[in-house]
Design an enzyme around this catalytic site. Structure first.
Site, mmCIF file in Angstrom:
data_model
loop_
_atom_site.group_PDB
_atom_site.id
_atom_site.type_symbol
_atom_site.label_atom_id
_atom_site.label_comp_id
_atom_site.label_asym_id
_atom_site.label_seq_id
_atom_site.Cartn_x
_atom_site.Cartn_y
_atom_site.Cartn_z
ATOM 1 N N HIS A 58 0.808 -1.005 0.105
ATOM 2 C CA HIS A 58 -0.114 -0.136 0.140
ATOM 3 C C HIS A 58 0.848 1.355 -0.065
ATOM 4 O O HIS A 58 1.943 1.411 0.891
ATOM 5 C CB HIS A 58 -0.847 0.029 1.400
ATOM 6 C CG HIS A 58 -1.900 1.249 1.353
ATOM 7 N ND1 HIS A 58 -2.658 1.640 0.411
ATOM 8 C CD2 HIS A 58 -1.772 2.208 2.207
ATOM 9 C CE1 HIS A 58 -3.399 2.719 0.776
ATOM 10 N NE2 HIS A 58 -2.609 3.243 2.134
ATOM 11 N N ASP A 114 -1.774 3.481 -4.546
ATOM 12 C CA ASP A 114 -2.671 2.594 -3.719
ATOM 13 C C ASP A 114 -2.257 1.220 -3.674
ATOM 14 O O ASP A 114 -1.891 0.722 -2.461
ATOM 15 C CB ASP A 114 -4.231 2.755 -4.074
ATOM 16 C CG ASP A 114 -4.948 1.978 -3.080
ATOM 17 O OD1 ASP A 114 -4.654 2.323 -1.843
ATOM 18 O OD2 ASP A 114 -5.955 1.392 -3.380
#
Length: 320
Positions: free
Chosen positions: A141, A180
Protein backbone atom coordinates in the site's frame (compact mmCIF):
# COMPACT_ATOMS: atom_id res chain seq x y z
CA UNK A 1 4.13 -21.56 -7.06
CA UNK A 2 3.35 -18.95 -9.77
CA UNK A 3 2.34 -20.28 -13.17
CA UNK A 4 0.86 -19.15 -16.48
CA UNK A 5 -1.06 -20.92 -19.21
CA UNK A 6 0.30 -21.74 -22.65
CA UNK A 7 -2.52 -19.61 -24.05
CA UNK A 8 -1.24 -16.52 -22.22
CA UNK A 9 2.36 -17.18 -23.30
CA UNK A 10 1.16 -17.42 -26.91
CA UNK A 11 -0.95 -14.24 -26.70
CA UNK A 12 1.87 -12.24 -25.09
CA UNK A 13 4.56 -13.35 -27.56
CA UNK A 14 2.70 -14.20 -30.76
CA UNK A 15 3.99 -11.29 -32.82
CA UNK A 16 7.36 -10.82 -31.17
CA UNK A 17 8.33 -14.48 -31.65
CA UNK A 18 6.24 -15.12 -34.81
CA UNK A 19 4.40 -17.99 -33.16
CA UNK A 20 1.73 -20.10 -34.87
CA UNK A 21 -0.32 -23.08 -33.70
CA UNK A 22 0.49 -26.40 -35.36
CA UNK A 23 -1.33 -28.91 -33.10
CA UNK A 24 -2.54 -29.55 -29.57
CA UNK A 25 -4.97 -26.63 -29.31
CA UNK A 26 -6.90 -28.49 -26.62
CA UNK A 27 -3.85 -28.18 -24.35
CA UNK A 28 -3.86 -24.37 -24.45
CA UNK A 29 -4.62 -24.27 -20.73
CA UNK A 30 -1.57 -26.36 -19.79
CA UNK A 31 0.33 -24.63 -16.99
CA UNK A 32 3.95 -23.48 -17.11
CA UNK A 33 5.22 -22.88 -13.60
CA UNK A 34 8.24 -22.63 -11.35
CA UNK A 35 9.29 -25.87 -9.69
CA UNK A 36 10.97 -26.07 -6.29
CA UNK A 37 14.07 -27.77 -7.70
CA UNK A 38 14.31 -25.76 -10.94
CA UNK A 39 14.89 -22.05 -11.45
CA UNK A 40 12.88 -20.08 -13.99
CA UNK A 41 15.73 -20.11 -16.51
CA UNK A 42 15.58 -23.93 -16.60
CA UNK A 43 11.99 -23.98 -17.85
CA UNK A 44 13.04 -23.52 -21.49
CA UNK A 45 15.59 -25.53 -23.44
CA UNK A 46 16.31 -27.62 -26.49
CA UNK A 47 14.58 -30.99 -26.70
CA UNK A 48 15.86 -33.07 -23.78
CA UNK A 49 14.63 -36.54 -22.86
CA UNK A 50 16.87 -36.99 -19.78
CA UNK A 51 16.09 -33.71 -18.00
CA UNK A 52 12.95 -32.57 -19.79
CA UNK A 53 12.05 -28.89 -19.93
CA UNK A 54 8.49 -27.69 -19.54
CA UNK A 55 8.98 -25.87 -22.85
CA UNK A 56 10.83 -28.10 -25.31
CA UNK A 57 12.36 -26.25 -28.26
CA UNK A 58 13.15 -28.12 -31.47
CA UNK A 59 16.07 -26.66 -33.40
CA UNK A 60 18.07 -27.94 -36.38
CA UNK A 61 19.80 -30.83 -34.59
CA UNK A 62 16.63 -31.88 -32.77
CA UNK A 63 14.59 -31.78 -35.97
CA UNK A 64 17.12 -33.99 -37.73
CA UNK A 65 16.98 -36.50 -34.87
CA UNK A 66 13.16 -36.55 -34.91
CA UNK A 67 13.20 -37.24 -38.66
CA UNK A 68 15.51 -40.20 -38.05
CA UNK A 69 13.27 -41.33 -35.22
CA UNK A 70 10.24 -41.22 -37.47
CA UNK A 71 11.98 -43.11 -40.26
CA UNK A 72 12.83 -45.94 -37.85
CA UNK A 73 16.61 -45.51 -38.04
CA UNK A 74 17.00 -45.29 -34.26
CA UNK A 75 14.85 -48.27 -33.34
CA UNK A 76 12.69 -46.12 -31.03
CA UNK A 77 9.13 -44.88 -31.34
CA UNK A 78 7.85 -41.44 -30.44
CA UNK A 79 5.99 -42.80 -27.45
CA UNK A 80 9.13 -44.45 -26.08
CA UNK A 81 11.00 -41.15 -25.75
CA UNK A 82 8.18 -38.67 -25.32
CA UNK A 83 6.67 -40.30 -22.26
CA UNK A 84 7.75 -37.25 -20.28
CA UNK A 85 6.07 -34.31 -18.59
CA UNK A 86 6.09 -31.19 -20.76
CA UNK A 87 3.72 -28.30 -21.24
CA UNK A 88 4.67 -27.03 -24.69
CA UNK A 89 6.74 -27.89 -27.77
CA UNK A 90 8.02 -25.18 -30.14
CA UNK A 91 9.57 -25.97 -33.51
CA UNK A 92 11.93 -23.09 -34.32
CA UNK A 93 14.02 -21.93 -37.31
CA UNK A 94 10.97 -22.13 -39.61
CA UNK A 95 11.45 -25.91 -39.82
CA UNK A 96 8.63 -28.16 -41.03
CA UNK A 97 6.79 -30.12 -38.35
CA UNK A 98 7.20 -33.87 -38.69
CA UNK A 99 3.90 -35.78 -38.94
CA UNK A 100 4.90 -38.04 -36.06
CA UNK A 101 5.49 -35.12 -33.70
CA UNK A 102 2.24 -33.46 -34.80
CA UNK A 103 0.23 -36.64 -34.20
CA UNK A 104 1.84 -37.27 -30.82
CA UNK A 105 1.12 -33.73 -29.57
CA UNK A 106 -2.45 -33.88 -30.89
CA UNK A 107 -3.19 -37.20 -29.16
CA UNK A 108 -1.63 -36.13 -25.85
CA UNK A 109 -3.03 -32.57 -25.72
CA UNK A 110 0.43 -31.00 -25.83
CA UNK A 111 0.44 -27.59 -27.55
CA UNK A 112 2.73 -27.55 -30.58
CA UNK A 113 3.82 -24.15 -31.88
CA UNK A 114 6.10 -23.08 -34.71
CA UNK A 115 8.37 -20.05 -35.04
CA UNK A 116 10.48 -18.68 -37.86
CA UNK A 117 13.09 -17.36 -35.42
CA UNK A 118 16.31 -19.15 -34.55
CA UNK A 119 16.08 -21.34 -31.48
CA UNK A 120 18.80 -19.61 -29.35
CA UNK A 121 17.12 -16.21 -29.72
CA UNK A 122 13.69 -17.73 -29.15
CA UNK A 123 14.83 -19.32 -25.88
CA UNK A 124 16.52 -16.13 -24.66
CA UNK A 125 13.33 -14.11 -25.15
CA UNK A 126 11.17 -16.76 -23.48
CA UNK A 127 13.50 -17.00 -20.49
CA UNK A 128 13.41 -13.25 -19.93
CA UNK A 129 9.62 -13.24 -20.36
CA UNK A 130 9.12 -16.12 -17.90
CA UNK A 131 11.56 -14.63 -15.40
CA UNK A 132 9.47 -11.47 -15.25
CA UNK A 133 6.06 -13.11 -15.47
CA UNK A 134 6.72 -15.84 -12.89
CA UNK A 135 8.68 -13.66 -10.46
CA UNK A 136 7.74 -13.80 -6.79
CA UNK A 137 5.42 -10.88 -6.08
CA UNK A 138 3.85 -8.83 -3.33
CA UNK A 139 1.45 -5.89 -3.12
CA UNK A 140 2.29 -2.85 -0.98
CA UNK A 141 0.00 0.00 0.00
CA UNK A 142 1.43 3.35 -1.02
CA UNK A 143 2.32 5.53 -3.99
CA UNK A 144 5.17 4.54 -6.33
CA UNK A 145 6.92 7.36 -8.17
CA UNK A 146 9.89 8.03 -10.41
CA UNK A 147 11.79 10.87 -8.71
CA UNK A 148 15.05 11.92 -10.41
CA UNK A 149 15.10 8.49 -12.16
CA UNK A 150 14.94 6.72 -8.78
CA UNK A 151 12.02 4.41 -7.97
CA UNK A 152 10.53 5.78 -4.73
CA UNK A 153 7.73 4.10 -2.77
CA UNK A 154 5.91 6.48 -0.41
CA UNK A 155 4.18 4.64 2.43
CA UNK A 156 2.35 5.59 5.61
CA UNK A 157 -1.02 5.41 7.32
CA UNK A 158 -4.12 6.65 5.53
CA UNK A 159 -4.78 10.36 5.88
CA UNK A 160 -1.15 11.48 6.06
CA UNK A 161 -1.25 13.05 2.59
CA UNK A 162 0.54 10.49 0.39
CA UNK A 163 -1.63 11.25 -2.65
CA UNK A 164 -1.35 15.03 -2.18
CA UNK A 165 2.42 14.66 -1.89
CA UNK A 166 2.48 12.54 -5.05
CA UNK A 167 0.41 15.16 -6.89
CA UNK A 168 2.84 17.89 -5.85
CA UNK A 169 5.82 15.80 -7.02
CA UNK A 170 4.13 15.07 -10.36
CA UNK A 171 3.48 18.80 -10.84
CA UNK A 172 7.24 19.32 -10.28
CA UNK A 173 8.08 17.07 -13.23
CA UNK A 174 8.31 13.62 -11.64
CA UNK A 175 6.29 10.59 -12.79
CA UNK A 176 3.64 8.29 -11.34
CA UNK A 177 3.92 4.52 -11.62
CA UNK A 178 1.24 3.21 -9.26
CA UNK A 179 -1.15 4.49 -6.62
CA UNK A 180 -2.71 2.64 -3.68
CA UNK A 181 -1.79 -0.95 -4.65
CA UNK A 182 1.81 -1.21 -5.85
CA UNK A 183 2.70 -4.58 -7.37
CA UNK A 184 6.30 -5.56 -6.60
CA UNK A 185 8.07 -8.38 -8.43
CA UNK A 186 11.45 -9.87 -7.54
CA UNK A 187 13.04 -10.05 -10.98
CA UNK A 188 16.55 -10.69 -9.62
CA UNK A 189 18.23 -11.82 -6.40
CA UNK A 190 18.47 -8.21 -5.16
CA UNK A 191 16.08 -6.42 -7.52
CA UNK A 192 12.43 -5.47 -7.07
CA UNK A 193 10.41 -4.06 -9.94
CA UNK A 194 7.28 -2.03 -9.19
CA UNK A 195 4.31 -2.01 -11.54
CA UNK A 196 0.68 -0.95 -11.58
CA UNK A 197 -2.28 -3.21 -12.26
CA UNK A 198 -3.95 -2.44 -15.62
CA UNK A 199 -7.18 -1.40 -13.88
CA UNK A 200 -5.49 1.32 -11.79
CA UNK A 201 -2.99 2.54 -14.38
CA UNK A 202 -2.88 6.35 -14.91
CA UNK A 203 -5.15 7.05 -11.93
CA UNK A 204 -4.43 8.85 -8.66
CA UNK A 205 -7.02 9.30 -5.92
CA UNK A 206 -6.85 12.60 -4.03
CA UNK A 207 -9.25 13.27 -1.19
CA UNK A 208 -11.57 16.12 -2.06
CA UNK A 209 -10.83 15.86 -5.80
CA UNK A 210 -11.68 12.22 -6.39
CA UNK A 211 -10.03 10.11 -9.10
CA UNK A 212 -7.61 11.99 -11.36
CA UNK A 213 -6.30 10.74 -14.70
CA UNK A 214 -2.68 11.85 -14.41
CA UNK A 215 -1.84 11.08 -18.04
CA UNK A 216 -4.64 13.33 -19.32
CA UNK A 217 -3.87 16.16 -16.89
CA UNK A 218 -0.06 16.25 -17.01
CA UNK A 219 0.76 14.47 -20.28
CA UNK A 220 2.50 11.27 -21.35
CA UNK A 221 5.75 11.91 -19.49
CA UNK A 222 3.92 11.98 -16.15
CA UNK A 223 3.37 8.19 -16.26
CA UNK A 224 5.87 5.34 -16.18
CA UNK A 225 4.85 1.68 -16.70
CA UNK A 226 7.40 0.22 -14.26
CA UNK A 227 10.50 1.07 -12.25
CA UNK A 228 13.10 -0.63 -10.07
CA UNK A 229 12.36 0.06 -6.40
CA UNK A 230 15.38 1.70 -4.77
CA UNK A 231 14.06 3.85 -1.93
CA UNK A 232 11.14 3.69 0.50
CA UNK A 233 9.99 6.91 2.19
CA UNK A 234 7.72 6.22 5.14
CA UNK A 235 5.56 9.10 6.34
CA UNK A 236 4.83 9.13 10.08
CA UNK A 237 2.66 11.51 12.08
CA UNK A 238 4.87 13.63 14.31
CA UNK A 239 4.04 15.56 17.44
CA UNK A 240 6.32 17.68 19.63
CA UNK A 241 7.40 14.67 21.68
CA UNK A 242 8.36 12.70 18.56
CA UNK A 243 10.41 15.58 17.17
CA UNK A 244 12.27 15.94 20.48
CA UNK A 245 13.24 12.24 20.49
CA UNK A 246 14.33 12.24 16.85
CA UNK A 247 18.02 11.43 16.37
CA UNK A 248 19.15 14.14 13.98
CA UNK A 249 22.73 12.90 13.62
CA UNK A 250 22.15 9.21 13.07
CA UNK A 251 24.44 7.55 10.54
CA UNK A 252 22.65 4.22 10.69
CA UNK A 253 21.18 3.07 7.38
CA UNK A 254 17.57 1.92 7.64
CA UNK A 255 16.29 -0.84 5.36
CA UNK A 256 13.01 -2.66 4.83
CA UNK A 257 12.83 -6.27 3.65
CA UNK A 258 10.38 -7.06 0.85
CA UNK A 259 10.44 -10.55 -0.70
CA UNK A 260 13.80 -11.08 1.03
CA UNK A 261 15.26 -8.02 -0.70
CA UNK A 262 16.54 -5.22 1.53
CA UNK A 263 15.48 -1.78 0.30
CA UNK A 264 16.87 1.48 1.67
CA UNK A 265 14.23 3.36 3.69
CA UNK A 266 13.87 6.87 5.11
CA UNK A 267 11.33 8.04 7.70
CA UNK A 268 9.87 11.52 7.20
CA UNK A 269 7.86 13.05 10.08
CA UNK A 270 4.69 14.79 8.89
CA UNK A 271 4.12 18.04 10.78
CA UNK A 272 2.44 21.36 10.13
CA UNK A 273 4.55 23.68 8.00
CA UNK A 274 6.84 21.02 6.50
CA UNK A 275 7.19 21.06 2.71
CA UNK A 276 7.12 17.31 2.09
CA UNK A 277 7.74 17.53 -1.67
CA UNK A 278 11.00 19.40 -1.10
CA UNK A 279 11.95 16.93 1.65
CA UNK A 280 11.32 13.94 -0.62
CA UNK A 281 13.42 15.48 -3.40
CA UNK A 282 16.19 16.18 -0.89
CA UNK A 283 16.00 12.60 0.43
CA UNK A 284 16.32 11.23 -3.11
CA UNK A 285 19.23 13.56 -3.94
CA UNK A 286 20.94 12.51 -0.70
CA UNK A 287 20.39 8.84 -1.60
CA UNK A 288 22.00 9.43 -5.01
CA UNK A 289 24.99 11.05 -3.28
CA UNK A 290 25.30 8.05 -0.96
CA UNK A 291 25.35 5.75 -3.98
CA UNK A 292 28.39 7.75 -5.08
CA UNK A 293 30.04 7.26 -1.70
CA UNK A 294 29.19 10.65 -0.20
CA UNK A 295 27.44 10.79 3.20
CA UNK A 296 26.62 14.31 4.42
CA UNK A 297 26.00 13.30 8.04
CA UNK A 298 29.20 11.29 8.26
CA UNK A 299 31.12 14.14 6.62
CA UNK A 300 29.74 16.61 9.17
CA UNK A 301 30.60 14.33 12.12
CA UNK A 302 34.14 13.81 10.82
CA UNK A 303 34.58 17.56 10.38
CA UNK A 304 33.19 18.12 13.88
CA UNK A 305 35.56 15.52 15.34
CA UNK A 306 38.53 17.11 13.55
CA UNK A 307 37.59 20.52 14.94
CA UNK A 308 37.36 19.13 18.48
CA UNK A 309 40.83 17.58 18.16
CA UNK A 310 42.29 20.86 16.87
CA UNK A 311 40.72 22.78 19.75
CA UNK A 312 42.09 20.25 22.22
CA UNK A 313 45.61 20.51 20.76
CA UNK A 314 45.46 24.32 20.80
CA UNK A 315 44.39 24.21 24.44
CA UNK A 316 47.31 21.92 25.37
CA UNK A 317 49.83 24.11 23.51
CA UNK A 318 48.58 27.31 25.10
CA UNK A 319 51.15 28.70 27.56
CA UNK A 320 50.06 28.79 31.20
Amino acid sequence: MPSISVRRLFDDNQYKLQLAWAAGNSGADNRIGVEADKPVLALVGHLNFIHPNQIQVVGLAESEYLNRLESGETGYQFGDLFDISMSLVIVANGLPVSPGLRDYCHKNDIPLLTSKLESPYLMDVLRIYLQRTLAASSVKHGVFLDVFEIGVLITGHSGLGKSELALELISRGHSLIADDAVELFRIGPETLEGRCSPMLRDFLEVRGLGILNIRHIFGETSIRPKKILQLIINLVEADDEYMKQLDRLSIRTETESILNVNVRSVTLPVAVGRNLAVLVEAAVRNYILQLRGKDSTREFLERHQTQLKENEQNHENRPD
